[in-house]
Design a protein around this motif. Sequence first.
Motif, PDB file in Angstrom:
ATOM      1  N   VAL A   1       0.858  -1.184   0.000  1.00  0.00           N
ATOM      2  CA  VAL A   1       0.000   0.000   0.000  1.00  0.00           C
ATOM      3  C   VAL A   1       0.892   1.232   0.000  1.00  0.00           C
ATOM      4  O   VAL A   1       1.769   1.362   0.850  1.00  0.00           O
ATOM      5  CB  VAL A   1      -0.925   0.027   1.232  1.00  0.00           C
ATOM      6  CG1 VAL A   1      -1.779   1.276   1.221  1.00  0.00           C
ATOM      7  CG2 VAL A   1      -1.812  -1.211   1.261  1.00  0.00           C
ATOM      8  N   ALA A   2       0.679   2.119  -0.964  1.00  0.00           N
ATOM      9  CA  ALA A   2       1.495   3.329  -1.041  1.00  0.00           C
ATOM     10  C   ALA A   2       1.367   4.135   0.242  1.00  0.00           C
ATOM     11  O   ALA A   2       0.296   4.205   0.858  1.00  0.00           O
ATOM     12  CB  ALA A   2       1.053   4.175  -2.233  1.00  0.00           C
ATOM     13  N   ALA A   3       2.486   4.752   0.655  1.00  0.00           N
ATOM     14  CA  ALA A   3       2.505   5.510   1.909  1.00  0.00           C
ATOM     15  C   ALA A   3       1.557   6.699   1.871  1.00  0.00           C
ATOM     16  O   ALA A   3       1.184   7.232   2.913  1.00  0.00           O
ATOM     17  CB  ALA A   3       3.923   5.969   2.211  1.00  0.00           C
ATOM     18  N   THR A   4       1.168   7.127   0.660  1.00  0.00           N
ATOM     19  CA  THR A   4       0.270   8.271   0.535  1.00  0.00           C
ATOM     20  C   THR A   4      -1.191   7.892   0.807  1.00  0.00           C
ATOM     21  O   THR A   4      -2.029   8.765   0.994  1.00  0.00           O
ATOM     22  CB  THR A   4       0.377   8.890  -0.864  1.00  0.00           C
ATOM     23  OG1 THR A   4       0.161   7.865  -1.840  1.00  0.00           O
ATOM     24  CG2 THR A   4       1.754   9.504  -1.082  1.00  0.00           C
ATOM     25  N   VAL A   5      -1.485   6.590   0.796  1.00  0.00           N
ATOM     26  CA  VAL A   5      -2.850   6.143   1.093  1.00  0.00           C
ATOM     27  C   VAL A   5      -3.077   6.244   2.603  1.00  0.00           C
ATOM     28  O   VAL A   5      -2.281   5.724   3.383  1.00  0.00           O
ATOM     29  CB  VAL A   5      -3.070   4.688   0.626  1.00  0.00           C
ATOM     30  CG1 VAL A   5      -4.445   4.186   1.058  1.00  0.00           C
ATOM     31  CG2 VAL A   5      -2.908   4.587  -0.875  1.00  0.00           C
ATOM     32  N   PRO A   6      -4.142   6.903   3.055  1.00  0.00           N
ATOM     33  CA  PRO A   6      -4.383   7.004   4.505  1.00  0.00           C
ATOM     34  C   PRO A   6      -4.549   5.637   5.144  1.00  0.00           C
ATOM     35  O   PRO A   6      -5.073   4.707   4.515  1.00  0.00           O
ATOM     36  CB  PRO A   6      -5.681   7.813   4.590  1.00  0.00           C
ATOM     37  CG  PRO A   6      -5.775   8.547   3.285  1.00  0.00           C
ATOM     38  CD  PRO A   6      -5.158   7.634   2.270  1.00  0.00           C
TER      39      PRO A   6
ATOM     40  N   VAL B   1      -6.722   9.364   8.988  1.00  0.00           N
ATOM     41  CA  VAL B   1      -5.503   9.125   9.770  1.00  0.00           C
ATOM     42  C   VAL B   1      -4.410   8.682   8.821  1.00  0.00           C
ATOM     43  O   VAL B   1      -4.548   7.659   8.135  1.00  0.00           O
ATOM     44  CB  VAL B   1      -5.727   8.048  10.856  1.00  0.00           C
ATOM     45  CG1 VAL B   1      -4.429   7.760  11.598  1.00  0.00           C
ATOM     46  CG2 VAL B   1      -6.823   8.485  11.825  1.00  0.00           C
ATOM     47  N   GLU B   2      -3.320   9.439   8.787  1.00  0.00           N
ATOM     48  CA  GLU B   2      -2.211   9.090   7.902  1.00  0.00           C
ATOM     49  C   GLU B   2      -1.424   7.909   8.465  1.00  0.00           C
ATOM     50  O   GLU B   2      -1.425   7.646   9.659  1.00  0.00           O
ATOM     51  CB  GLU B   2      -1.287  10.296   7.697  1.00  0.00           C
ATOM     52  CG  GLU B   2      -0.505  10.724   8.924  1.00  0.00           C
ATOM     53  CD  GLU B   2      -1.271  11.662   9.850  1.00  0.00           C
ATOM     54  OE1 GLU B   2      -0.608  12.274  10.718  1.00  0.00           O
ATOM     55  OE2 GLU B   2      -2.514  11.756   9.729  1.00  0.00           O
ATOM     56  N   GLN B   3      -0.752   7.203   7.584  1.00  0.00           N
ATOM     57  CA  GLN B   3       0.069   6.077   8.014  1.00  0.00           C
ATOM     58  C   GLN B   3       1.178   6.559   8.946  1.00  0.00           C
ATOM     59  O   GLN B   3       1.799   7.585   8.721  1.00  0.00           O
ATOM     60  CB  GLN B   3       0.673   5.371   6.808  1.00  0.00           C
ATOM     61  CG  GLN B   3      -0.351   4.662   5.928  1.00  0.00           C
ATOM     62  CD  GLN B   3       0.290   3.869   4.811  1.00  0.00           C
ATOM     63  OE1 GLN B   3       1.283   3.180   5.009  1.00  0.00           O
ATOM     64  NE2 GLN B   3      -0.282   3.955   3.611  1.00  0.00           N
ATOM     65  N   GLY B   4       1.404   5.801  10.018  1.00  0.00           N
ATOM     66  CA  GLY B   4       2.459   6.126  10.968  1.00  0.00           C
ATOM     67  C   GLY B   4       2.053   7.084  12.066  1.00  0.00           C
ATOM     68  O   GLY B   4       2.871   7.405  12.933  1.00  0.00           O
ATOM     69  N   ALA B   5       0.804   7.530  12.081  1.00  0.00           N
ATOM     70  CA  ALA B   5       0.346   8.470  13.111  1.00  0.00           C
ATOM     71  C   ALA B   5       0.051   7.739  14.413  1.00  0.00           C
ATOM     72  O   ALA B   5      -0.231   6.534  14.434  1.00  0.00           O
ATOM     73  CB  ALA B   5      -0.906   9.197  12.635  1.00  0.00           C
ATOM     74  N   PHE B   6       0.106   8.476  15.510  1.00  0.00           N
ATOM     75  CA  PHE B   6      -0.274   7.977  16.830  1.00  0.00           C
ATOM     76  C   PHE B   6      -1.418   8.873  17.284  1.00  0.00           C
ATOM     77  O   PHE B   6      -1.212   9.999  17.723  1.00  0.00           O
ATOM     78  CB  PHE B   6       0.907   8.062  17.789  1.00  0.00           C
ATOM     79  CG  PHE B   6       0.682   7.438  19.150  1.00  0.00           C
ATOM     80  CD1 PHE B   6      -0.589   7.120  19.620  1.00  0.00           C
ATOM     81  CD2 PHE B   6       1.762   7.181  19.978  1.00  0.00           C
ATOM     82  CE1 PHE B   6      -0.786   6.550  20.870  1.00  0.00           C
ATOM     83  CE2 PHE B   6       1.588   6.610  21.241  1.00  0.00           C
ATOM     84  CZ  PHE B   6       0.321   6.292  21.676  1.00  0.00           C
TER      85      PHE B   6
ATOM     86  N   ARG C   1     -12.705   3.048   5.288  1.00  0.00           N
ATOM     87  CA  ARG C   1     -11.641   2.380   4.538  1.00  0.00           C
ATOM     88  C   ARG C   1     -10.410   2.235   5.414  1.00  0.00           C
ATOM     89  O   ARG C   1     -10.054   3.154   6.161  1.00  0.00           O
ATOM     90  CB  ARG C   1     -11.279   3.160   3.270  1.00  0.00           C
ATOM     91  CG  ARG C   1     -12.343   3.117   2.180  1.00  0.00           C
ATOM     92  CD  ARG C   1     -12.444   1.715   1.575  1.00  0.00           C
ATOM     93  NE  ARG C   1     -13.410   1.633   0.489  1.00  0.00           N
ATOM     94  CZ  ARG C   1     -14.679   1.306   0.655  1.00  0.00           C
ATOM     95  NH1 ARG C   1     -15.155   1.087   1.890  1.00  0.00           N
ATOM     96  NH2 ARG C   1     -15.489   1.211  -0.368  1.00  0.00           N
ATOM     97  N   LEU C   2      -9.749   1.078   5.306  1.00  0.00           N
ATOM     98  CA  LEU C   2      -8.459   0.835   5.939  1.00  0.00           C
ATOM     99  C   LEU C   2      -7.427   0.613   4.845  1.00  0.00           C
ATOM    100  O   LEU C   2      -7.568  -0.310   4.041  1.00  0.00           O
ATOM    101  CB  LEU C   2      -8.519  -0.410   6.839  1.00  0.00           C
ATOM    102  CG  LEU C   2      -9.194  -0.296   8.194  1.00  0.00           C
ATOM    103  CD1 LEU C   2      -9.127  -1.651   8.909  1.00  0.00           C
ATOM    104  CD2 LEU C   2      -8.525   0.767   9.043  1.00  0.00           C
ATOM    105  N   PHE C   3      -6.441   1.484   4.785  1.00  0.00           N
ATOM    106  CA  PHE C   3      -5.399   1.396   3.768  1.00  0.00           C
ATOM    107  C   PHE C   3      -6.015   1.262   2.375  1.00  0.00           C
ATOM    108  O   PHE C   3      -5.568   0.486   1.546  1.00  0.00           O
ATOM    109  CB  PHE C   3      -4.459   0.222   4.060  1.00  0.00           C
ATOM    110  CG  PHE C   3      -3.768   0.348   5.402  1.00  0.00           C
ATOM    111  CD1 PHE C   3      -2.670   1.184   5.565  1.00  0.00           C
ATOM    112  CD2 PHE C   3      -4.224  -0.354   6.504  1.00  0.00           C
ATOM    113  CE1 PHE C   3      -2.041   1.320   6.805  1.00  0.00           C
ATOM    114  CE2 PHE C   3      -3.609  -0.225   7.741  1.00  0.00           C
ATOM    115  CZ  PHE C   3      -2.513   0.612   7.885  1.00  0.00           C
ATOM    116  N   GLY C   4      -7.094   2.003   2.163  1.00  0.00           N
ATOM    117  CA  GLY C   4      -7.721   2.072   0.853  1.00  0.00           C
ATOM    118  C   GLY C   4      -8.739   0.990   0.546  1.00  0.00           C
ATOM    119  O   GLY C   4      -9.321   0.979  -0.541  1.00  0.00           O
ATOM    120  N   ALA C   5      -8.980   0.070   1.480  1.00  0.00           N
ATOM    121  CA  ALA C   5      -9.923  -1.024   1.234  1.00  0.00           C
ATOM    122  C   ALA C   5     -10.931  -1.098   2.375  1.00  0.00           C
ATOM    123  O   ALA C   5     -10.694  -0.608   3.483  1.00  0.00           O
ATOM    124  CB  ALA C   5      -9.182  -2.350   1.105  1.00  0.00           C
TER     125      ALA C   5
END
Length: 242
Positions: A3-8, A33-38, A68-72
């Motif tokens: 999953v591309a890092a740009t996908v929430p 929520v962006e990937q890697g957020a806390f 959606r989770l990671f675009g799905a």
Amino acid sequence: MHVAATVPAVEVDDVSFAYRGGPSALEGVTLGVEQGAFVGIAGPNGGGKTTLLRLVLGLERPTSGRVRLFGAAPGTRGVRRVGYVPQRAQLASATPVTVREVVEAGRLGIRGVLGPLRAADRVAVGLALERVGLRDREAALLRTLSGGMQQRAFIARALAAEPALLALDEPTTGVDAASQESLAALLAELRAELGVTILYVSHEFGAVEHVVSRLVLVRGRIVFDGDPADLPALWHDPSHVH
């Protein structure tokens, strides 16, 4: 599944939800929520924060709107793995289960119920125990550990699944203040080391206020979403929180 890092990591789009036969629990919630957020998700009991988490994880389906989770869609075959530490995660006190056995259960979704642990499973379990500081307690019975150490074991169980998203629901309930601070520090370390996205749900956010990248306050809808440092002035303003 790459999953591309740009996908929430999480997308909640105008979601409303009501339990069958009950009043609306959430109305018009939109959250990214962006990937890697806390992200800390806070609010009063009955405010909808656990419901929001369950919708994100696919444990409930929205009355309207989209998640959606990671675009799905949550639960879609091939969607990136989620590690979940549910509210009041505990085993019966009479159950003679060891810390390692608890953590090994985190591999069931990957290896299946039948068959012995494979080499990759053993490595993942060992790493999870190491990361939460329980490698030297893996043979101990879970019931002999303190509340804070038990929560570490449940976090290790979630980590054993090698998740892209770690979701925790009220993880510090019944845990002393020192253990709450220790858990907060552990989660911050996991985020830095693994790049995992963390959703931390609690009605008390003091322990994680200094480590979360963002705080979301839920009272049937989102009434605050931003830097925790900006919350105190708003907290006492009825126009913002009611």
